[in-house]
Design a protein around this motif. Structure first.
Motif, PDB file in Angstrom:
ATOM      1  N   GLY A 142       0.810  -1.220   0.000  1.00  8.56           N
ATOM      2  CA  GLY A 142       0.000   0.000   0.000  1.00  8.56           C
ATOM      3  C   GLY A 142       0.840   1.265   0.000  1.00  8.56           C
ATOM      4  N   VAL A 143       1.907   1.275   0.800  1.00  4.05           N
ATOM      5  CA  VAL A 143       2.781   2.453   0.860  1.00  4.05           C
ATOM      6  C   VAL A 143       3.478   2.673  -0.480  1.00  4.05           C
ATOM      7  CG1 VAL A 143       4.880   3.371   1.929  1.00  4.05           C
ATOM      8  CG2 VAL A 143       3.094   2.386   3.363  1.00  4.05           C
ATOM      9  N   VAL A 144       3.978   1.598  -1.082  1.00  5.28           N
ATOM     10  CA  VAL A 144       4.683   1.731  -2.367  1.00  5.28           C
ATOM     11  C   VAL A 144       3.716   2.209  -3.457  1.00  5.28           C
ATOM     12  CG1 VAL A 144       5.910   0.455  -4.181  1.00  5.28           C
ATOM     13  CG2 VAL A 144       6.496   0.092  -1.782  1.00  5.28           C
ATOM     14  N   VAL A 145       2.522   1.651  -3.499  1.00  4.37           N
ATOM     15  CA  VAL A 145       1.535   2.092  -4.489  1.00  4.37           C
ATOM     16  C   VAL A 145       1.185   3.567  -4.253  1.00  4.37           C
ATOM     17  CG1 VAL A 145      -0.858   1.810  -5.256  1.00  4.37           C
ATOM     18  CG2 VAL A 145       0.602  -0.196  -4.990  1.00  4.37           C
ATOM     19  N   GLY A 146       1.026   3.968  -2.989  1.00  8.12           N
ATOM     20  CA  GLY A 146       0.755   5.368  -2.669  1.00  8.12           C
ATOM     21  C   GLY A 146       1.869   6.284  -3.141  1.00  8.12           C
ATOM     22  N   LEU A 147       3.117   5.876  -2.935  1.00 10.76           N
ATOM     23  CA  LEU A 147       4.254   6.681  -3.399  1.00 10.76           C
ATOM     24  C   LEU A 147       4.273   6.799  -4.925  1.00 10.76           C
ATOM     25  CD1 LEU A 147       7.112   5.488  -1.009  1.00 10.76           C
ATOM     26  CD2 LEU A 147       5.991   7.732  -1.056  1.00 10.76           C
ATOM     27  N   PHE A 148       3.973   5.713  -5.604  1.00  6.43           N
ATOM     28  CA  PHE A 148       3.944   5.761  -7.060  1.00  6.43           C
ATOM     29  C   PHE A 148       2.803   6.643  -7.563  1.00  6.43           C
ATOM     30  CE2 PHE A 148       7.226   2.738  -7.056  1.00  6.43           C
ATOM     31  CZ  PHE A 148       7.695   2.573  -8.354  1.00  6.43           C
ATOM     32  N   HIS A 149       1.699   6.694  -6.815  1.00  4.72           N
ATOM     33  CA  HIS A 149       0.589   7.573  -7.190  1.00  4.72           C
ATOM     34  C   HIS A 149       0.902   9.038  -6.865  1.00  4.72           C
ATOM     35  CE1 HIS A 149      -1.988   4.132  -8.059  1.00  4.72           C
ATOM     36  NE2 HIS A 149      -2.790   5.006  -8.637  1.00  4.72           N
ATOM     37  N   ILE A 150       2.023   9.293  -6.233  1.00  2.00           N
ATOM     38  CA  ILE A 150       2.522  10.661  -6.047  1.00  2.00           C
ATOM     39  C   ILE A 150       3.556  10.966  -7.126  1.00  2.00           C
ATOM     40  CG2 ILE A 150       3.894  12.157  -4.545  1.00  2.00           C
ATOM     41  CD1 ILE A 150       2.539  10.738  -2.154  1.00  2.00           C
ATOM     42  N   LEU A 151       4.480  10.039  -7.357  1.00  2.00           N
ATOM     43  CA  LEU A 151       5.563  10.266  -8.321  1.00  2.00           C
ATOM     44  C   LEU A 151       5.062  10.372  -9.764  1.00  2.00           C
ATOM     45  CD1 LEU A 151       8.263   7.844  -6.868  1.00  2.00           C
ATOM     46  CD2 LEU A 151       8.197  10.344  -6.684  1.00  2.00           C
ATOM     47  N   MET A 152       4.151   9.509 -10.138  1.00  2.00           N
ATOM     48  CA  MET A 152       3.672   9.511 -11.527  1.00  2.00           C
ATOM     49  C   MET A 152       2.922  10.797 -11.875  1.00  2.00           C
ATOM     50  SD  MET A 152       4.750   7.006 -13.186  1.00  2.00           S
ATOM     51  CE  MET A 152       4.944   5.285 -13.434  1.00  2.00           C
ATOM     52  N   PRO A 153       1.962  11.251 -11.054  1.00  2.00           N
ATOM     53  CA  PRO A 153       1.310  12.514 -11.419  1.00  2.00           C
ATOM     54  C   PRO A 153       2.268  13.697 -11.368  1.00  2.00           C
ATOM     55  CG  PRO A 153       0.159  11.496  -9.570  1.00  2.00           C
ATOM     56  CD  PRO A 153       1.319  10.630  -9.917  1.00  2.00           C
ATOM     57  N   PHE A 154       3.279  13.630 -10.469  1.00  2.00           N
ATOM     58  CA  PHE A 154       4.265  14.709 -10.412  1.00  2.00           C
ATOM     59  C   PHE A 154       5.000  14.832 -11.743  1.00  2.00           C
ATOM     60  CE2 PHE A 154       8.701  16.031  -9.511  1.00  2.00           C
ATOM     61  CZ  PHE A 154       8.436  17.342  -9.133  1.00  2.00           C
ATOM     62  N   ALA A 155       5.452  13.701 -12.254  1.00  2.00           N
ATOM     63  CA  ALA A 155       6.130  13.708 -13.559  1.00  2.00           C
ATOM     64  C   ALA A 155       5.181  14.193 -14.650  1.00  2.00           C
ATOM     65  CB  ALA A 155       6.665  12.311 -13.884  1.00  2.00           C
ATOM     66  N   GLY A 156       3.938  13.726 -14.602  1.00  2.00           N
ATOM     67  CA  GLY A 156       2.948  14.166 -15.583  1.00  2.00           C
ATOM     68  C   GLY A 156       2.654  15.651 -15.483  1.00  2.00           C
ATOM     69  N   MET A 157       2.595  16.180 -14.255  1.00  2.00           N
ATOM     70  CA  MET A 157       2.326  17.611 -14.070  1.00  2.00           C
ATOM     71  C   MET A 157       3.459  18.467 -14.630  1.00  2.00           C
ATOM     72  SD  MET A 157       0.726  17.946 -10.320  1.00  2.00           S
ATOM     73  CE  MET A 157      -1.023  18.185 -10.144  1.00  2.00           C
ATOM     74  N   LEU A 158       4.687  18.020 -14.431  1.00  2.00           N
ATOM     75  CA  LEU A 158       5.822  18.776 -14.970  1.00  2.00           C
ATOM     76  C   LEU A 158       5.730  18.865 -16.492  1.00  2.00           C
ATOM     77  CD1 LEU A 158       8.804  17.450 -12.811  1.00  2.00           C
ATOM     78  CD2 LEU A 158       7.641  19.662 -12.631  1.00  2.00           C
TER      79      LEU A 158
END
Length: 185
Positions: free
Chosen positions: A45-61
């Motif tokens: 759950g923690v790893v999936v949560g982190l990836f759901h932060i990292l992926m949109p961050f890259a997409g937002m940039l």
């Protein structure tokens, strides 16, 4: 009682976080059929949560860069992208194969987290175009996907796979609705 000036944005982002987390939830339901210890469930759950932060961050940039370069056309493109993601999510819910193809340990865990958060990159792309509050988006996307992953894994231990199909359908429908909202205004 005073209402926060960005309450509408919180509600919209919360629904988007739920829609994106439904993918992790449905896949976690199937993965929950694998015997997993509670520590492993917590880590997943923690790893999936982190990836759901990292992926949109890259997409937002990338989305903010495109927005500065292309202006209003990128908003329509972001809406179309959300609709296509929703359709893909809805279509994948109709497939009968609900069993996970990987074990959530080591590289398998990274692959699992990446696969359920790839759609977050595209959503981040459209959100970067629209200019939403970045920290709020990350907090909501990460925490909701983490909790839905935990719920999916724990429910998967108790329930057979029929909920996964319906949750992905709902998530896909929500993404399509927000894509239309972005296009229409």
């Amino acid at each position: 009682m005073a209402v926060l000036p960005f309450t509408g944005e919180i509600i919209t982002l919360s629904f988007m976080a739920m829609a994106l987390g439904m993918d992790a939830f449905s896949v976690s339901l199937g993965m929950g059929l694998i015997p997993l210890r509670l520590r492993r469930i917590a880590l997943i759950g923690v790893v999936v949560g982190l990836f759901h932060i990292l992926m949109p961050f890259a997409g937002m940039l990338v989305g903010r860069f495109l927005s500065n370069q292309l202006g209003a056309y990128t908003t329509i493109g972001g809406g179309i992208l959300l609709i296509l993601l929703g359709i893909q999510m809805f279509r994948s819910s109709l497939k009968s194969d609900d069993t996970p193809a990987l074990n959530p340990v080591g590289f398998g865990l990274l692959l699992f987290a990446t696969s359920v958060s790839l759609d977050s990159f595209s959503v981040g792309l459209s959100l970067g175009i629209s200019g939403v509050r970045t920290a709020l988006t990350f907090i909501l996307f990460g925490s909701v996907s983490m909790m839905l992953t935990w719920c999916g894994l724990l429910l998967g231990r108790k329930v057979q796979g029929f909920l996964g199909t319906y949750s992905e359908m709902v998530g896909g429908s929500i993404l399509c609705a927000f894509g239309l909202q972005l296009i229409i205004g």
